[in-house]
Design an enzyme around this catalytic site. Sequence first.
Site, mmCIF file in Angstrom:
data_model
loop_
_atom_site.group_PDB
_atom_site.id
_atom_site.type_symbol
_atom_site.label_atom_id
_atom_site.label_comp_id
_atom_site.label_asym_id
_atom_site.label_seq_id
_atom_site.Cartn_x
_atom_site.Cartn_y
_atom_site.Cartn_z
ATOM 1 N N CYS A 1 -0.871 6.511 16.648
ATOM 2 C CA CYS A 1 0.093 6.012 17.634
ATOM 3 C C CYS A 1 -0.334 4.640 18.129
ATOM 4 C CB CYS A 1 0.230 6.981 18.789
ATOM 5 S SG CYS A 1 -1.307 7.242 19.632
ATOM 6 N N GLU B 1 3.062 22.229 13.008
ATOM 7 C CA GLU B 1 3.133 23.180 11.882
ATOM 8 C C GLU B 1 2.633 22.542 10.583
ATOM 9 O OE1 GLU B 1 5.488 21.823 13.608
ATOM 10 O OE2 GLU B 1 7.265 21.303 12.415
ATOM 11 N N GLU C 1 9.775 2.405 14.183
ATOM 12 C CA GLU C 1 8.420 2.907 13.912
ATOM 13 C C GLU C 1 8.358 3.371 12.460
ATOM 14 O OE1 GLU C 1 7.130 6.644 15.799
ATOM 15 O OE2 GLU C 1 5.134 5.765 15.955
HETATM 16 P P1 NAD Z 1 7.254 15.187 15.854
HETATM 17 O O1 NAD Z 1 7.973 14.713 17.063
HETATM 18 O O2 NAD Z 1 8.029 15.375 14.606
HETATM 19 O O3 NAD Z 1 6.560 16.617 16.150
HETATM 20 C C1 NAD Z 1 5.718 16.821 17.244
HETATM 21 C C2 NAD Z 1 5.805 18.276 17.690
HETATM 22 O O4 NAD Z 1 7.141 18.562 18.103
HETATM 23 C C3 NAD Z 1 5.454 19.290 16.621
HETATM 24 O O5 NAD Z 1 4.629 20.274 17.197
HETATM 25 C C4 NAD Z 1 6.791 19.877 16.198
HETATM 26 O O6 NAD Z 1 6.699 21.238 15.856
HETATM 27 C C5 NAD Z 1 7.653 19.707 17.437
HETATM 28 N N1 NAD Z 1 9.068 19.427 17.122
HETATM 29 C C6 NAD Z 1 9.529 18.598 16.148
HETATM 30 N N2 NAD Z 1 10.871 18.554 16.185
HETATM 31 C C7 NAD Z 1 11.263 19.352 17.204
HETATM 32 C C8 NAD Z 1 12.534 19.710 17.731
HETATM 33 N N3 NAD Z 1 13.668 19.236 17.236
HETATM 34 N N4 NAD Z 1 12.573 20.555 18.785
HETATM 35 C C9 NAD Z 1 11.441 21.051 19.314
HETATM 36 N N5 NAD Z 1 10.209 20.746 18.839
HETATM 37 C C10 NAD Z 1 10.115 19.913 17.801
HETATM 38 O O7 NAD Z 1 6.028 14.189 15.635
HETATM 39 P P2 NAD Z 1 5.013 14.110 14.420
HETATM 40 O O8 NAD Z 1 5.724 13.602 13.214
HETATM 41 O O9 NAD Z 1 4.236 15.369 14.305
HETATM 42 O O10 NAD Z 1 3.998 12.987 14.953
HETATM 43 C C11 NAD Z 1 4.189 11.611 14.751
HETATM 44 C C12 NAD Z 1 4.786 10.963 15.969
HETATM 45 O O11 NAD Z 1 3.943 11.197 17.095
HETATM 46 C C13 NAD Z 1 4.879 9.446 15.864
HETATM 47 O O12 NAD Z 1 6.100 9.038 16.394
HETATM 48 C C14 NAD Z 1 3.723 8.939 16.710
HETATM 49 O O13 NAD Z 1 3.895 7.651 17.241
HETATM 50 C C15 NAD Z 1 3.694 9.966 17.773
HETATM 51 N N6 NAD Z 1 2.417 10.020 18.438
HETATM 52 C C16 NAD Z 1 2.320 9.473 19.675
HETATM 53 C C17 NAD Z 1 1.113 9.466 20.338
HETATM 54 C C18 NAD Z 1 0.998 8.850 21.696
HETATM 55 O O14 NAD Z 1 -0.041 8.996 22.306
HETATM 56 N N7 NAD Z 1 2.011 8.181 22.201
HETATM 57 C C19 NAD Z 1 -0.014 10.025 19.732
HETATM 58 C C20 NAD Z 1 0.112 10.581 18.463
HETATM 59 C C21 NAD Z 1 1.334 10.574 17.824
#
Ligand code: NAD
Length: 492
Positions: free
Chosen positions: A284, A179, A385
């Site tokens: 990441c 979002e 992290e």
């Molecule tokens: P996030 O977990 O906050 O959000 C990711 C998705 O989950 C979003 O679409 C969000 O709407 C949804 N979401 C968030 N909270 C939720 C909940 N309580 N219930 C259901 N859905 C929920 O992550 P972010 O801040 O957008 O991204 C950064 C994170 O992603 C970092 O930890 C990074 O390391 C990780 N990441 C990992 C990789 C990988 O390949 N391992 C790649 C990119 C990013």
Amino acid sequence: MNPIHTLPNYINGQWCASSAREHLDVINPATAEVLARVPLSTANEVNQAAQAASEAFTNWRRTPPTERVQYLFKLKNLLEEHFEDLARTITTECGKTLAESKGEMRRAIENVEVACGIPIMMQGTNLEDVARGIDEMMIRQPLGVAAVIGPFNFPGMIPFWFLPYALACGNTYIVKPSEKVPLTMQKVFELFEKTGLPKGVVNLVNGAKEAVDAILDHPKIRAISFVGSTPVAKYIYSRAATNGKRVQCQGGAKNPLIVLPDADMEMTTRIAADSAFGCAGQRCLAASLAVTVGKAGETFTEAIAETAKKRIVGNGLDPDVEMGPVITAQSKARIEQLVQQGADEGAKLLVDGRSPKISGYEQGYFIQPTILQNVEPTGEIARTEIFGPVLSLIHLNTIEEAIALINSGQYGNMACLFTTSGAAARKFRYEAEAGNIGINIGVAAPMAFFPFSGWKESFFGDLHGQSNHAVEFFTQTKVVVERWPSEWSRQF
Ligand code: NAD
């Protein structure tokens, strides 16, 4: 000034206004300007998308793979044609530099190209005469409706680790972008529309928790790919698996670089700085810890501090800028608070990049590269992290100690070694517990024809994104055992 635009969803081949009660502002992190409003779509809208995708599946799975990939060829050409615009959109909503956004879109396109090989990649196996007159074959069939839930940091690339393979294998699809950065997928779906894909084959639902929970619970959605933070990855993995779905969840990271005394220090410093500060540390595969061994300590520390101070920070659309802002004001505050915590835990603030004044962008969420020295290996700052342009330095005496430190961590996304010794490189590659290993590489991101994922709490599931792993994830195998007695052929 233009009125703020509320983003539509794309369901069953139509752009449609969401019936959401709640909306969020989409903000340019370099300027704090509101770019659009994103609806937090309801469970009902996820249901409409799942129904549409489920109906489309009947014909899509029957469409020959050679025909299915024609849409991907069209998509690839459209992505090339709109490459610059897509990259600018990523920079505008996500903050990274234009060069970084182009790199991201290049990898997205590469995944489309690999998925075009599906007529070969999806082939099964067979063996005649497993018993006399009996043949056995394994075929691959699509699952049905699948969905991706994306993070903020790669709005263009991450859905493409999964989506092209899902479609090529004959599945239909739902994308739920972060979002915080929904604009890039709006543009991608405008291009999907131009490919003439049958309605319902791809669907876009904007939103946050309500939409995600509806995806996790929807009986027609068979497979879910998630990329984001570890706590959410764990939640999604367990809830979706309890509902009987196939799930792959990529989580957070705390990536270490190890620098041995024999490393090429000029190259190592340059690569380490790109890894730690590229994309403002919001990758990441960003380096978060640099572990120097023996005599590497002094030379590396001095050189990385100099490099960090010289990095040009600003609006990613400016061609001279080397590092953009972090994603939100909350994220900036959290990162700065963690830096303070590191200092309070006893680390030295070698380079303090907090709250810089970026002329012309006073409202932006900027942090300049920051380096903490003498970080306590078991302290919070060496384990958490940070997801910002902050590098923690730890000094150890041997490669064994460095590998033991890596392997004691919670995450296992990437680990890198800088050395000119083949023996040290082999030891590291063999022993380090991480899904991606870099040897004299700072961001060990596999190309689209290799699988991508981490170990430990960086990944929940077994089949990864990209390549033949994605083909396996998006298909189910069926083994057929056939008896055709030879005497039956005598009648012909
Ligand atoms: P996030 O977990 O906050 O959000 C990711 C998705 O989950 C979003 O679409 C969000 O709407 C949804 N979401 C968030 N909270 C939720 C909940 N309580 N219930 C259901 N859905 C929920 O992550 P972010 O801040 O957008 O991204 C950064 C994170 O992603 C970092 O930890 C990074 O390391 C990780 N990441 C990992 C990789 C990988 O390949 N391992 C790649 C990119 C990013």
